[in-house]
Design a protein around this motif. Sequence first.
Motif, mmCIF file in Angstrom:
data_model
loop_
_atom_site.group_PDB
_atom_site.id
_atom_site.type_symbol
_atom_site.label_atom_id
_atom_site.label_comp_id
_atom_site.label_asym_id
_atom_site.label_seq_id
_atom_site.Cartn_x
_atom_site.Cartn_y
_atom_site.Cartn_z
ATOM 1 N N GLN A 139 -6.308 -4.978 2.553
ATOM 2 C CA GLN A 139 -6.881 -4.396 1.332
ATOM 3 C C GLN A 139 -7.734 -5.420 0.590
ATOM 4 O O GLN A 139 -7.389 -6.600 0.539
ATOM 5 C CB GLN A 139 -5.762 -3.905 0.422
ATOM 6 C CG GLN A 139 -6.251 -3.168 -0.806
ATOM 7 C CD GLN A 139 -5.108 -2.729 -1.672
ATOM 8 O OE1 GLN A 139 -4.514 -3.531 -2.365
ATOM 9 N NE2 GLN A 139 -4.809 -1.444 -1.623
ATOM 10 N N THR A 140 -8.831 -4.942 0.014
ATOM 11 C CA THR A 140 -9.639 -5.754 -0.887
ATOM 12 C C THR A 140 -10.366 -4.850 -1.866
ATOM 13 O O THR A 140 -10.476 -3.643 -1.644
ATOM 14 C CB THR A 140 -10.643 -6.653 -0.123
ATOM 15 O OG1 THR A 140 -11.146 -7.644 -1.021
ATOM 16 C CG2 THR A 140 -11.771 -5.859 0.479
ATOM 17 N N ALA A 141 -10.830 -5.454 -2.961
ATOM 18 C CA ALA A 141 -11.599 -4.719 -3.980
ATOM 19 C C ALA A 141 -12.532 -5.710 -4.658
ATOM 20 O O ALA A 141 -12.350 -6.919 -4.563
ATOM 21 C CB ALA A 141 -10.656 -4.076 -4.999
ATOM 22 N N TRP A 142 -13.529 -5.192 -5.324
ATOM 23 C CA TRP A 142 -14.525 -6.003 -6.022
ATOM 24 C C TRP A 142 -14.633 -5.533 -7.463
ATOM 25 O O TRP A 142 -14.731 -4.339 -7.721
ATOM 26 C CB TRP A 142 -15.903 -5.862 -5.371
ATOM 27 C CG TRP A 142 -15.972 -6.392 -3.980
ATOM 28 C CD1 TRP A 142 -16.365 -7.640 -3.604
ATOM 29 C CD2 TRP A 142 -15.660 -5.693 -2.774
ATOM 30 N NE1 TRP A 142 -16.311 -7.757 -2.236
ATOM 31 C CE2 TRP A 142 -15.875 -6.575 -1.697
ATOM 32 C CE3 TRP A 142 -15.206 -4.398 -2.487
ATOM 33 C CZ2 TRP A 142 -15.668 -6.218 -0.376
ATOM 34 C CZ3 TRP A 142 -14.982 -4.043 -1.163
ATOM 35 C CH2 TRP A 142 -15.215 -4.948 -0.131
ATOM 36 N N ALA A 143 -14.658 -6.473 -8.399
ATOM 37 C CA ALA A 143 -14.945 -6.155 -9.799
ATOM 38 C C ALA A 143 -16.461 -6.247 -9.949
ATOM 39 O O ALA A 143 -17.050 -7.288 -9.657
ATOM 40 C CB ALA A 143 -14.244 -7.146 -10.726
ATOM 41 N N MET A 144 -17.075 -5.146 -10.370
ATOM 42 C CA MET A 144 -18.541 -5.087 -10.400
ATOM 43 C C MET A 144 -19.052 -4.586 -11.745
ATOM 44 O O MET A 144 -18.401 -3.768 -12.389
ATOM 45 C CB MET A 144 -19.028 -4.154 -9.285
ATOM 46 C CG MET A 144 -18.669 -4.663 -7.900
ATOM 47 S SD MET A 144 -19.038 -3.488 -6.572
ATOM 48 C CE MET A 144 -20.671 -2.959 -6.946
ATOM 49 N N LYS A 145 -20.236 -5.078 -12.125
ATOM 50 C CA LYS A 145 -20.892 -4.584 -13.336
ATOM 51 C C LYS A 145 -21.543 -3.236 -13.067
ATOM 52 O O LYS A 145 -21.453 -2.320 -13.862
ATOM 53 C CB LYS A 145 -21.928 -5.592 -13.824
ATOM 54 C CG LYS A 145 -21.317 -6.846 -14.383
ATOM 55 C CD LYS A 145 -22.352 -7.800 -14.897
ATOM 56 C CE LYS A 145 -21.667 -9.053 -15.426
ATOM 57 N NZ LYS A 145 -22.611 -10.004 -15.961
ATOM 58 N N ILE A 164 -11.363 -1.112 -0.578
ATOM 59 C CA ILE A 164 -11.184 -0.546 0.755
ATOM 60 C C ILE A 164 -9.864 -1.043 1.331
ATOM 61 O O ILE A 164 -9.408 -2.146 1.014
ATOM 62 C CB ILE A 164 -12.380 -0.877 1.675
ATOM 63 C CG1 ILE A 164 -12.275 -0.092 2.965
ATOM 64 C CG2 ILE A 164 -12.520 -2.367 1.886
ATOM 65 C CD1 ILE A 164 -13.580 0.014 3.707
ATOM 66 N N MET A 165 -9.237 -0.216 2.147
ATOM 67 C CA MET A 165 -7.953 -0.558 2.761
ATOM 68 C C MET A 165 -7.873 0.031 4.166
ATOM 69 O O MET A 165 -8.600 0.978 4.494
ATOM 70 C CB MET A 165 -6.798 -0.050 1.906
ATOM 71 C CG MET A 165 -6.786 1.462 1.718
ATOM 72 S SD MET A 165 -5.467 2.077 0.667
ATOM 73 C CE MET A 165 -6.000 1.549 -0.930
ATOM 74 N N MET A 166 -6.991 -0.549 4.982
ATOM 75 C CA MET A 166 -6.742 -0.030 6.327
ATOM 76 C C MET A 166 -5.285 -0.302 6.674
ATOM 77 O O MET A 166 -4.815 -1.431 6.574
ATOM 78 C CB MET A 166 -7.666 -0.715 7.341
ATOM 79 C CG MET A 166 -7.588 -0.114 8.741
ATOM 80 S SD MET A 166 -8.867 -0.802 9.830
ATOM 81 C CE MET A 166 -7.866 -1.875 10.845
ATOM 82 N N ASP A 167 -4.564 0.753 7.043
ATOM 83 C CA ASP A 167 -3.143 0.655 7.377
ATOM 84 C C ASP A 167 -2.938 0.356 8.855
ATOM 85 O O ASP A 167 -3.699 0.833 9.705
ATOM 86 C CB ASP A 167 -2.429 1.967 7.035
ATOM 87 C CG ASP A 167 -2.427 2.234 5.551
ATOM 88 O OD1 ASP A 167 -1.897 1.387 4.808
ATOM 89 O OD2 ASP A 167 -2.953 3.276 5.127
ATOM 90 N N ILE A 168 -1.872 -0.409 9.138
ATOM 91 C CA ILE A 168 -1.466 -0.722 10.503
ATOM 92 C C ILE A 168 0.042 -0.473 10.600
ATOM 93 O O ILE A 168 0.822 -1.046 9.834
ATOM 94 C CB ILE A 168 -1.754 -2.200 10.876
ATOM 95 C CG1 ILE A 168 -3.212 -2.557 10.659
ATOM 96 C CG2 ILE A 168 -1.307 -2.490 12.304
ATOM 97 C CD1 ILE A 168 -4.184 -1.925 11.614
ATOM 98 N N ASN A 169 0.455 0.357 11.540
ATOM 99 C CA ASN A 169 1.872 0.641 11.756
ATOM 100 C C ASN A 169 2.409 -0.315 12.812
ATOM 101 O O ASN A 169 1.967 -0.292 13.957
ATOM 102 C CB ASN A 169 2.053 2.102 12.210
ATOM 103 C CG ASN A 169 3.508 2.478 12.342
ATOM 104 O OD1 ASN A 169 4.407 1.649 12.233
ATOM 105 N ND2 ASN A 169 3.745 3.747 12.599
ATOM 106 N N LEU A 170 3.364 -1.163 12.419
ATOM 107 C CA LEU A 170 3.969 -2.118 13.339
ATOM 108 C C LEU A 170 5.440 -1.790 13.581
ATOM 109 O O LEU A 170 6.196 -2.629 14.071
ATOM 110 C CB LEU A 170 3.809 -3.543 12.797
ATOM 111 C CG LEU A 170 2.354 -4.013 12.692
ATOM 112 C CD1 LEU A 170 2.272 -5.332 11.947
ATOM 113 C CD2 LEU A 170 1.718 -4.113 14.058
ATOM 114 N N ASP A 171 5.844 -0.583 13.272
ATOM 115 C CA ASP A 171 7.205 -0.114 13.482
ATOM 116 C C ASP A 171 7.464 0.086 14.974
ATOM 117 O O ASP A 171 6.545 0.094 15.776
ATOM 118 C CB ASP A 171 7.385 1.214 12.722
ATOM 119 C CG ASP A 171 8.837 1.621 12.598
ATOM 120 O OD1 ASP A 171 9.726 0.828 12.926
ATOM 121 O OD2 ASP A 171 9.075 2.759 12.150
ATOM 122 N N LYS A 172 8.717 0.236 15.337
ATOM 123 C CA LYS A 172 9.127 0.562 16.715
ATOM 124 C C LYS A 172 8.645 -0.472 17.729
ATOM 125 O O LYS A 172 8.128 -0.133 18.788
ATOM 126 C CB LYS A 172 8.635 1.954 17.106
ATOM 127 C CG LYS A 172 8.971 3.023 16.105
ATOM 128 C CD LYS A 172 10.020 3.936 16.630
ATOM 129 C CE LYS A 172 10.174 5.117 15.704
ATOM 130 N NZ LYS A 172 11.358 5.157 14.964
#
Length: 153
Positions: free
Chosen positions: A81-87, A117-125
């Motif tokens: 995840q990341t985000a930007w503070a913008m004018k 923006i974000m991107m999920d990753i499942n590392l279960d099982k």
Amino acid sequence: MKIKLAVLTLALAGAAPALAQNVTADPQKLAAVMRTAGYQAELGTDNVGDPMITSAAAGSKFVVLFYNCTNHTACLTIQFQTAWAMKIKPTLAAVNEWNHGNRFGRAYIDKEGDPGIMMDINLDKGGMSPGLFSDNLEVWATVLGNFKKAMVP
């Protein structure tokens, strides 16, 4: 029959260490895999006490957040995840259009009107192989760079 059973037992025993090498949501091991892939990986904790890794790609910092944790350990999933503070803020229509045209990553506008923006990753099982994790990390870096180019002046 006993010989076949013994051979099968030995073959399965040999496979166990290979499975143990999979990348899981263990913060220490995940950070090591990220470093091996050429990324910085600084371990820390988020605002609720769960593990967090800080890194960077495409000229922007990002975090790896850990989810589905038990007592702030034994986590099962992660999120880049990341985000930007913008004018000058992007419009909701522009972010929605980006989401519609891009399969990986989810863009959003936070409560201050800034893009993220974000991107999920499942590392279960049992997790995933280091190669597949590194590939997902490269996909994230590409998604991050493409989003930044489109939305962040």
